[in-house]
Each structure stands twice: as C-alpha cells, then as structure tokens.
Design a protein around this motif. Structure first.
Motif, PDB file in Angstrom:
ATOM      1  N   SER A 176     -10.693   2.460  -9.118  1.00 40.91           N
ATOM      2  CA  SER A 176     -10.603   1.234  -7.319  1.00 40.91           C
ATOM      3  C   SER A 176     -10.763  -0.639  -7.884  1.00 40.91           C
ATOM      4  O   SER A 176      -9.898  -1.084  -7.445  1.00 40.91           O
ATOM      5  CB  SER A 176     -12.087   1.502  -7.053  1.00 40.91           C
ATOM      6  OG  SER A 176     -12.554   1.637  -7.851  1.00 40.91           O
ATOM      7  N   GLN A 220       0.815  -1.337  -0.194  1.00 41.57           N
ATOM      8  CA  GLN A 220      -0.152   0.204  -0.186  1.00 41.57           C
ATOM      9  C   GLN A 220       0.617   1.475  -0.074  1.00 41.57           C
ATOM     10  O   GLN A 220       1.349   1.428   0.760  1.00 41.57           O
ATOM     11  CB  GLN A 220      -0.444   0.481   1.687  1.00 41.57           C
ATOM     12  CG  GLN A 220      -1.951   0.836   2.189  1.00 41.57           C
ATOM     13  CD  GLN A 220      -3.580   1.214   0.638  1.00 41.57           C
ATOM     14  OE1 GLN A 220      -3.435   0.283  -0.031  1.00 41.57           O
ATOM     15  NE2 GLN A 220      -4.290   1.430   1.124  1.00 41.57           N
ATOM     16  N   SER A 237      -7.446  -1.699  -8.177  1.00 42.58           N
ATOM     17  CA  SER A 237      -6.183  -0.538  -6.654  1.00 42.58           C
ATOM     18  C   SER A 237      -5.696   0.110  -6.556  1.00 42.58           C
ATOM     19  O   SER A 237      -3.807  -0.086  -6.285  1.00 42.58           O
ATOM     20  CB  SER A 237      -6.579  -2.153  -5.505  1.00 42.58           C
ATOM     21  OG  SER A 237      -7.329  -2.959  -4.992  1.00 42.58           O
ATOM     22  N   MET A 289      -9.476   4.601   3.367  1.00 42.03           N
ATOM     23  CA  MET A 289      -9.696   3.201   3.597  1.00 42.03           C
ATOM     24  C   MET A 289     -10.431   1.803   4.654  1.00 42.03           C
ATOM     25  O   MET A 289     -10.268   3.038   5.323  1.00 42.03           O
ATOM     26  CB  MET A 289      -8.159   2.380   2.978  1.00 42.03           C
ATOM     27  CG  MET A 289      -7.229   2.360   4.648  1.00 42.03           C
ATOM     28  SD  MET A 289      -5.431   2.049   4.691  1.00 42.03           S
ATOM     29  CE  MET A 289      -5.409   0.467   4.572  1.00 42.03           C
ATOM     30  N   THR A 300      -0.006   1.715  -4.940  1.00 40.60           N
ATOM     31  CA  THR A 300      -1.255   0.692  -4.442  1.00 40.60           C
ATOM     32  C   THR A 300      -1.707   1.064  -3.794  1.00 40.60           C
ATOM     33  O   THR A 300      -1.089   2.012  -2.809  1.00 40.60           O
ATOM     34  CB  THR A 300      -0.347   0.166  -4.659  1.00 40.60           C
ATOM     35  OG1 THR A 300       0.085  -1.099  -5.708  1.00 40.60           O
ATOM     36  CG2 THR A 300      -1.298  -0.950  -3.975  1.00 40.60           C
ATOM     37  N   TRP A 301      -3.404   1.464  -4.039  1.00 40.67           N
ATOM     38  CA  TRP A 301      -3.949   2.078  -2.689  1.00 40.67           C
ATOM     39  C   TRP A 301      -5.734   1.325  -2.979  1.00 40.67           C
ATOM     40  O   TRP A 301      -6.420   1.727  -3.654  1.00 40.67           O
ATOM     41  CB  TRP A 301      -3.939   3.894  -2.780  1.00 40.67           C
ATOM     42  CG  TRP A 301      -4.520   4.134  -1.416  1.00 40.67           C
ATOM     43  CD1 TRP A 301      -6.154   4.378  -1.108  1.00 40.67           C
ATOM     44  CD2 TRP A 301      -4.088   4.433  -0.054  1.00 40.67           C
ATOM     45  NE1 TRP A 301      -6.662   4.731   0.008  1.00 40.67           N
ATOM     46  CE2 TRP A 301      -5.496   4.493   0.426  1.00 40.67           C
ATOM     47  CE3 TRP A 301      -2.441   3.985   0.243  1.00 40.67           C
ATOM     48  CZ2 TRP A 301      -4.907   5.085   2.151  1.00 40.67           C
ATOM     49  CZ3 TRP A 301      -2.302   4.600   1.624  1.00 40.67           C
ATOM     50  CH2 TRP A 301      -3.598   5.274   2.587  1.00 40.67           C
ATOM     51  N   LYS A 302      -5.760   0.537  -2.241  1.00 40.66           N
ATOM     52  CA  LYS A 302      -7.204   0.028  -1.405  1.00 40.66           C
ATOM     53  C   LYS A 302      -8.319   0.670  -0.967  1.00 40.66           C
ATOM     54  O   LYS A 302      -7.991   0.712  -0.034  1.00 40.66           O
ATOM     55  CB  LYS A 302      -6.878  -1.147  -1.297  1.00 40.66           C
ATOM     56  CG  LYS A 302      -6.614  -2.202  -2.338  1.00 40.66           C
ATOM     57  CD  LYS A 302      -6.483  -3.863  -1.064  1.00 40.66           C
ATOM     58  CE  LYS A 302      -5.182  -4.552  -2.501  1.00 40.66           C
ATOM     59  NZ  LYS A 302      -4.982  -6.022  -1.699  1.00 40.66           N
TER      60      LYS A 302
END
Length: 505
Positions: free
Chosen positions: A444, A125, A447, A487, A465-467
């Motif tokens: 989205s 992340q 992610s 998140m 990367t980011w969820k």
C-alpha cells in the motif's frame, strides 16, 4: 593611446581571472563596452541560482543528473526555467530526479493519458511500463463492480469452470459512529460478470448493532458445482455465529452454525472443509451447508494463533499451525496431514529462535497445496525490526527453505517481555496454470500489487500500480490473473474487477 591602454589593462587581468576560475569555480564570459569592443570580463558563478553569461540554467547546485549539469547547462531530456528543472514528458526518455519534481516513472513518447503512461509520465492505475526508450506500457482490463457509500468490508472472487467471474462481498449500511470501524446492518451481495458489465444483487441483510468481518471469514468458491459462499459473522454482542450459503440457479439457501470462531474454510472435493472453535475445542468439519458429513474434535493445536487448511488435488488435507513462545524468544511452524478420521500426522516442523537479547514473532503461516502432491508453506515473521517472507517447499530431496521477498517495509517491533506491534496485510497464495506457486501482496505505501512467484530459476517478483486494497485473486487455465480490488472513490468506495494478462504485469 586608448586602444593601447585597454590592451594593457586586459593583459594584466588575464592571470588574475585564470586564478579566480581555478579557485572560485567561475567561468569568464566576454562582454562589450560602450563602443562595442571587448571590455572587462563578467564572472558567472555556477550554483548561485542566477542564470548568467553562457549558463543555460542554474539550480543552486553543481550536481549533474538533476536537469542542470555541473557546468550549468540544461541536460538532455530536461526543461529548465530559472532555477527549476523538470523532465520533458513525451520525449521518450526517462531521466533522473529533478530539483523540484520527482523522477519520471515512464515516458512512452507522447503526453497522452489512458495509454499506460500519463500526461505527467506516471504509470497509470492497473498498468506496467517496461524499461526502455520509449517505455512500452501494458494495462489490465478494469471494470467497476460496485460503488458503496461506506466501502466494501471484504470480498471473495471465484471463477466458474467456463471462466465466468463471480464476487461475493460484504458492506455495512451505516457506522455506529464516525470513529468506530465496526458497521451496522451488514449486507451480503453477489456480483457476476456479464460480457460487458457486472450485475449485483443483495442476497442477505442482517440488522445488528455492531458487525466486523475479516477477509479470511468470507469465501466464495466453485469447484465445478454450484457456487457456494461460507462466512462468519462476528458480533460484538451477543456472540459469534457462522453461516454457509449455497446457490442453485439464482436462488441462495443459508444454513446457520454454532461455531465460536472460524479460523479457515476452503472448498475441495465437492465439500467445504473448515476449522472452527466450538465450546473451547478445535473442530475439523466437512460437508455441504447444513449437511455435515464429519465433525472431528482435534487436540494438540493452539487456539490462539492462525490455523490454515490446504486441499491437495489427490484429496490430502493439510493443516498449518504455529506456536509462539512467551516471552518471544522462539516460535514453531508445524504442518500436519490428515491420515484418517482419528489421526493428523506431523509432516514438517521448523523452529525459529531469536538471537540473544532479541525477539521473534510469527505473523502467519499459509499452506498452499500444489499439483502432484507438492506443498509450499509461506512463513511471515520478524525479529526486532527485520521482517521476512519465506517459503518452506517440499521437493524430491526433501524440505527446503527459501527467501521469497524482503518485506521490511511492513512495520514490526517486539521485545522479549512479550510486547509487540506489527502490521498484518492481505497475502493471497494461489497456483497458476503451470503448477507454480504464487503469493500476492498489497504494497500500500508504494501503491502497487506485488506477485512473488517461483519459476525454474528461483523466486521472482512482478507488480503493477494500484492505489487500493487487494481482496482476492485467481489464476485461470490460460495464465490470466483475475483480481477483486478496492480503491477509494469520491465520495464512494469502489470495488473493481481487474483482469491481468501475463504480459500486463
């Protein structure tokens, strides 16, 4: 005689085994009989899932690149047990997709977590890993701003001239019911970043039956003066209202207005500039909270589509709008510049027309004023199932239209009859320290966060990367990107502050 007869049998079988190998894809492997001498050959079939003879693996196929080669040998960078092959995480090699596991996203030469590439060789992340062997990973600085029981509804980020980060965000104390998204008892919170951690304080709470907020309805800004926030509370009952708040030291003051709906609000030149629908008319309003210096009624603009403002460094104010035809055969994107208190002069107008028996839908047009009078308008729209992000850019030779990115991953569907369905996500236009335009997307389903930006050679894309969800972004004078991100947590939702140096993308 015994040796002679065995030799005769073997010599008679050799041609048959050669034919079998050519026709059936088998490999002959030597075996032994009871006295330890060569005996009848045993055939091993590559691709049957059984590891036999000289095979070191067999994954039920004769395809290379999945860990077990076309000749059933374990490939470099892989480990195979029975029919299952998986990449060796930590050997510094990124290998292809396996039979039962996915492709390594990175491999930095170790199986440690917390360094950008996880113990399972996935990009962590807030990190980016450049191609290479081994992978070189760089990560953002991430701090938790807050955790809330029901999740952050919307948030806005700004920086003081000193670079100190502030966030204003809204969240509801409780839902009306589990299946109804609007929240009850909306709370407005201000957060500021200290040297090592964030502090938060509730600055206003409203107890109401149902409250919804859109990300565009909350703006926290500072242009060298006091922090100010400007937002709309949309109430399902009894109606709509908006509020502006100003901060002096640690004290906040609020002023209430009577707008039916606020399309957009920006801060520029020490004032707020807003577009509001009041009693069925469009109003352009300027001034400080509770002390408007101008309130102009505008005509000729649709009150049913997105309207967006941009404030240029030379004091020019632009208004972007679009007109959708029904049935959905075309739409027009328009840009006006404020000339004086009575005039908004048309600057640019482009029409997008659908092919025969097709349809086009305008999703949004977002203006971005650049230094020295430059201008970009980002256009997002689609025809049938094809969706695009374009930039209409004012240059020395006039307006040019450029493809920024393929956004077909966003849902879209329309018909000439006027029916349509499509997803609309957060996209944030910002200018960096070099005067270059950027537009950030929250991708989205993959992610990740994508930043599409313009350099001397054209439009480029960078990502990390980011969820979670993208709330707001600012690029400071050093080129560092600051983001407010949400998140999912367990059991709470988390609002985070992400600081991305240029080499962390």
């Amino acid at each position: 005689m015994r040796k002679t007869s065995r030799a005769l049998v073997s010599s008679h079988l050799l041609p048959l085994l050669a034919v079998a190998a050519a026709c059936g894809g088998t490999e002959s492997q030597p075996a032994t009989d009871g006295d330890g001498e060569g005996a009848l050959a045993i055939a091993a079939t590559c691709g049957d899932g059984k590891t036999e003879g000289s095979e070191t693996c067999d994954d039920y196929n004769t395809r290379s690149g999945d860990g077990c080669s076309a000749r059933c040998a374990v490939e470099e960078g892989w480990s195979c047990v029975g029919p299952t092959c998986k990449p060796i995480c930590g050997d510094g090699k990124i290998v292809g997709e396996g039979t039962l596991v996915g492709k390594e996203e990175c491999d930095d030469g170790d199986a440690d977590a917390g360094d950008g590439c996880s113990a399972t060789c996935k990009v962590e992340q807030g990190c980016r890993c450049a191609a290479g062997a081994p992978s070189a990973c760089r990560c953002a600085s991430i701090q938790t701003i807050t955790e809330t029981p029901l999740g952050v509804d919307t948030a806005s980020l700004t920086l003081e001239p000193t670079g100190k980060a502030h966030v204003a965000y809204m969240w509801g104390l409780r839902y009306r019911d589990p299946n109804n998204l609007p929240m009850k008892d909306m709370r407005l919170v201000h957060a500021e970043r200290g040297p090592t951690f964030w502090t938060t304080s509730t600055i206003q709470t409203w107890g109401q039956d149902e409250v919804t907020m859109d990300r565009e309805d909350l703006v926290l800004a500072s242009d060298g003066g006091a922090l100010q926030t400007y937002f709309q509370r949309f109430l399902r009952s009894p109606g709509g209202s908006f509020v502006t708040g100003a901060r002096s030291d640690a004290s906040w003051q609020f002023a209430y207005g009577d707008a039916d709906y606020i399309y957009h609000a920006i801060r520029g030149g020490g004032d707020w500039h807003s577009l509001s629908r009041i009693s069925g008319s469009l109003h352009y309003r300027v001034g400080a909270p509770g002390a408007l210096t101008r309130d102009e009624t505008l005509s000729g603009f649709s009150l049913y589509d997105d309207l967006r403002l941009a404030y240029a460094s030379n004091g020019d104010v632009y208004l972007a709008s679009f007109t959708q035809s029904y049935p959905a055969a075309s739409y027009e994107m328009k840009l006006h510049r404020r000339v004086d208190a009575n005039t908004w002069a048309p600057v640019y107008n482009v029409k997008t027309t659908a092919a025969a028996d097709s349809c086009v839908i305008a999703v949004s047009h977002v203006p971005l004023a650049l230094p020295n009078g430059g201008m970009v308008v980002f256009e997002e729209g689609f025809e049938d199932y094809t969706r695009w992000l374009r930039a209409h850019r004012l240059t020395a030779r006039g307006w040019i239209v450029e493809d920024v990115a393929d956004v077909d991953w966003l849902s879209s569907d329309c018909s000439r009859s006027g029916s349509s369905s499509y997803s609309k996500i957060r996209m944030i236009p910002i200018v960096d320290n070099l005067g270059r335009p950027h537009i950030l997307y929250n991708v989205s389903h993959l992610s990740k966060i994508e930043d599409h930006y313009l350099d001397a050679t054209g439009w480029k894309t960078r990502s990390f990367t980011w969820k979670g969800g993208l709330q707001d972004a600012v690029i400071d004078a050093a080129g560092t990107t600051h983001l407010a991100m949400t998140m999912a947590g367990n059991p709470q939702a988390v609002l985070s502050y992400v600081r991305m140096d240029a080499d962390a993308w």
